[in-house]
Motif scaffolding. Structure first.
Motif, PDB file in Angstrom:
ATOM      1  N   GLU A 252       0.875  -1.247  -0.089  1.00 43.50           N
ATOM      2  CA  GLU A 252      -0.060   0.017   0.015  1.00 43.50           C
ATOM      3  C   GLU A 252       0.930   1.283   0.109  1.00 43.50           C
ATOM      4  O   GLU A 252       0.329   2.315  -0.558  1.00 43.50           O
ATOM      5  CB  GLU A 252      -0.882   0.023   1.265  1.00 43.50           C
ATOM      6  CG  GLU A 252      -2.109  -0.800   1.241  1.00 43.50           C
ATOM      7  CD  GLU A 252      -2.886  -0.807   0.332  1.00 43.50           C
ATOM      8  OE1 GLU A 252      -3.080   0.501  -0.472  1.00 43.50           O
ATOM      9  OE2 GLU A 252      -3.894  -1.459   0.002  1.00 43.50           O
ATOM     10  N   SER A 253       2.051   1.222   0.685  1.00 43.92           N
ATOM     11  CA  SER A 253       2.966   2.336   0.759  1.00 43.92           C
ATOM     12  C   SER A 253       4.078   1.833   1.187  1.00 43.92           C
ATOM     13  O   SER A 253       4.631   0.691   1.697  1.00 43.92           O
ATOM     14  CB  SER A 253       2.494   3.317   1.855  1.00 43.92           C
ATOM     15  OG  SER A 253       2.635   2.897   3.133  1.00 43.92           O
ATOM     16  N   ARG A 254       5.218   2.739   0.964  1.00 45.00           N
ATOM     17  CA  ARG A 254       6.765   2.378   1.485  1.00 45.00           C
ATOM     18  C   ARG A 254       6.631   1.922   2.927  1.00 45.00           C
ATOM     19  O   ARG A 254       7.566   1.205   3.209  1.00 45.00           O
ATOM     20  CB  ARG A 254       7.422   3.628   1.282  1.00 45.00           C
ATOM     21  CG  ARG A 254       7.445   4.803   1.780  1.00 45.00           C
ATOM     22  CD  ARG A 254       8.639   5.779   1.573  1.00 45.00           C
ATOM     23  NE  ARG A 254       9.007   6.015   0.346  1.00 45.00           N
ATOM     24  CZ  ARG A 254       8.185   6.998  -0.372  1.00 45.00           C
ATOM     25  NH1 ARG A 254       7.265   7.898   0.362  1.00 45.00           N
ATOM     26  NH2 ARG A 254       8.651   7.433  -1.459  1.00 45.00           N
TER      27      ARG A 254
ATOM     28  N   ARG B  33       8.917   9.038  -4.885  1.00 45.13           N
ATOM     29  CA  ARG B  33       7.569   9.612  -5.282  1.00 45.13           C
ATOM     30  C   ARG B  33       6.741   9.915  -3.885  1.00 45.13           C
ATOM     31  O   ARG B  33       7.060   9.058  -3.084  1.00 45.13           O
ATOM     32  CB  ARG B  33       6.953   9.383  -6.584  1.00 45.13           C
ATOM     33  CG  ARG B  33       6.648   7.756  -6.435  1.00 45.13           C
ATOM     34  CD  ARG B  33       6.156   7.416  -7.509  1.00 45.13           C
ATOM     35  NE  ARG B  33       7.189   6.993  -8.446  1.00 45.13           N
ATOM     36  CZ  ARG B  33       7.044   6.632  -9.843  1.00 45.13           C
ATOM     37  NH1 ARG B  33       5.902   6.038 -10.064  1.00 45.13           N
ATOM     38  NH2 ARG B  33       8.183   6.332 -10.552  1.00 45.13           N
ATOM     39  N   GLU B  34       5.663  10.649  -4.060  1.00 39.07           N
ATOM     40  CA  GLU B  34       4.768  10.857  -2.828  1.00 39.07           C
ATOM     41  C   GLU B  34       4.207   9.369  -2.431  1.00 39.07           C
ATOM     42  O   GLU B  34       4.045   9.357  -1.237  1.00 39.07           O
ATOM     43  CB  GLU B  34       3.859  11.823  -3.074  1.00 39.07           C
ATOM     44  CG  GLU B  34       2.987  12.478  -1.735  1.00 39.07           C
ATOM     45  CD  GLU B  34       2.074  13.561  -2.034  1.00 39.07           C
ATOM     46  OE1 GLU B  34       1.155  13.816  -1.350  1.00 39.07           O
ATOM     47  OE2 GLU B  34       2.417  14.392  -2.997  1.00 39.07           O
ATOM     48  N   GLU B  35       3.516   8.790  -3.465  1.00 39.32           N
ATOM     49  CA  GLU B  35       2.921   7.688  -3.076  1.00 39.32           C
ATOM     50  C   GLU B  35       3.700   6.549  -3.945  1.00 39.32           C
ATOM     51  O   GLU B  35       4.022   6.482  -5.225  1.00 39.32           O
ATOM     52  CB  GLU B  35       1.453   7.646  -3.647  1.00 39.32           C
ATOM     53  CG  GLU B  35       0.837   8.484  -2.700  1.00 39.32           C
ATOM     54  CD  GLU B  35      -0.840   8.649  -3.075  1.00 39.32           C
ATOM     55  OE1 GLU B  35      -1.141   7.795  -3.872  1.00 39.32           O
ATOM     56  OE2 GLU B  35      -1.641   9.400  -2.303  1.00 39.32           O
ATOM     57  N   THR B  36       3.931   5.373  -3.245  1.00 37.86           N
ATOM     58  CA  THR B  36       4.786   4.277  -3.885  1.00 37.86           C
ATOM     59  C   THR B  36       4.176   2.943  -3.339  1.00 37.86           C
ATOM     60  O   THR B  36       3.871   2.843  -2.174  1.00 37.86           O
ATOM     61  CB  THR B  36       6.133   4.381  -3.839  1.00 37.86           C
ATOM     62  OG1 THR B  36       6.948   3.577  -4.511  1.00 37.86           O
ATOM     63  CG2 THR B  36       6.716   4.246  -2.494  1.00 37.86           C
ATOM     64  N   TRP B  37       4.005   2.086  -3.993  1.00 36.09           N
ATOM     65  CA  TRP B  37       4.090   0.732  -3.832  1.00 36.09           C
ATOM     66  C   TRP B  37       5.303  -0.370  -3.356  1.00 36.09           C
ATOM     67  O   TRP B  37       5.276  -1.397  -2.968  1.00 36.09           O
ATOM     68  CB  TRP B  37       3.153  -0.197  -4.661  1.00 36.09           C
ATOM     69  CG  TRP B  37       3.766  -0.052  -6.128  1.00 36.09           C
ATOM     70  CD1 TRP B  37       3.584   0.683  -7.056  1.00 36.09           C
ATOM     71  CD2 TRP B  37       4.802  -1.173  -6.680  1.00 36.09           C
ATOM     72  NE1 TRP B  37       4.457   0.397  -8.301  1.00 36.09           N
ATOM     73  CE2 TRP B  37       5.132  -0.705  -7.732  1.00 36.09           C
ATOM     74  CE3 TRP B  37       5.415  -2.040  -6.137  1.00 36.09           C
ATOM     75  CZ2 TRP B  37       6.063  -1.103  -8.731  1.00 36.09           C
ATOM     76  CZ3 TRP B  37       6.370  -2.842  -6.951  1.00 36.09           C
ATOM     77  CH2 TRP B  37       6.600  -2.312  -8.313  1.00 36.09           C
TER      78      TRP B  37
END
Length: 214
Positions: free
Chosen positions: A24-26, A80-84
């Protein structure tokens, strides 16, 4: 899922079955499996080089390399602001790279990594994971060289997972899950190699080849 059970070998089996991992995120330690209903692919005979990209390629403002900074490309994709891409995914792909299954196509400006794309090779399938760009056209240049490399190396399937507007502008399409599974099964029987293509081509050679296959 418990990521202690997720090994590089299991990850390769997952790709062969048509699924791939994301987070869902880093900062989220959990991993989940994805198998899109509609799958994005980039036909290797349908890559579109626009007039502006053709001009950029001829100008040759960048140096192109393969597998010289795989970790740097993954970090660039995660920046980046959002990453998987979380720590587990980073480590797994680093392990696949060490095993010879994951590769990077890098765009350099002098000593600075300004763009690139990475993915996993299995049989005649290349599973594009992510790309990044810190200069105009850097990711498009990376894809142009990657597509040429896959063609020359004998690959038959370039999986982009999802179709974005960016990929659609370059010739990417969506296919059904069943169609993808059939293409994947055929590609896995093909012998191909990321480095079989030898040295990277000059811009003119790349453009000439793209004209012959598009």
């Amino acid at each position: 899922m418990d990521d202690t059970r997720l090994t590089p070998e299991l990850l390769l089996h997952a790709y062969a079955a048509g699924i791939f991992p994301m987070s869902e995120s880093r900062d989220d330690p959990d991993i989940f499996w994805v198998e899109p209903r509609l799958r994005g692919i980039l036909p290797l005979d349908g890559f579109h080089i626009s007039r502006s990209l053709r001009h950029t390629l001829r100008r040759a403002p960048f140096t192109i390399r393969t597998d010289t900074d795989f970790a740097g490309v993954v970090r660039g994709c995660a920046d980046r602001e959002e990453t998987w891409i979380n720590a587990t995914i980073f480590d797994l792909y680093a392990a696949l790279h060490a095993m010879g299954h994951a590769h990077s196509l890098e765009v350099w400006e002098g000593d600075t990594l300004v763009g690139g794309v990475y993915g996993v090779a299995l049989g005649g399938a290349f599973f594009g994971e992510s790309m990044f760009s810190r200069r105009t056209d850097a990711s498009k240049v990376a894809l142009a060289y990657l597509v040429d490399r896959l063609r020359q190396g004998g690959f038959t399937l370039f999986d982009t997972q999802f179709l974005t507007d960016h990929l659609a502008s370059l010739g990417g399409i969506e296919i059904s899950r069943d169609d993808y599974r059939a293409r994947l099964a055929a590609a896995l029987k093909v012998r191909a190699g990321f480095h079989w293509a030898g040295p990277l081509p000059s811009p003119e050679t790349l453009l000439q080849r793209s004209t012959q296959t598009s």
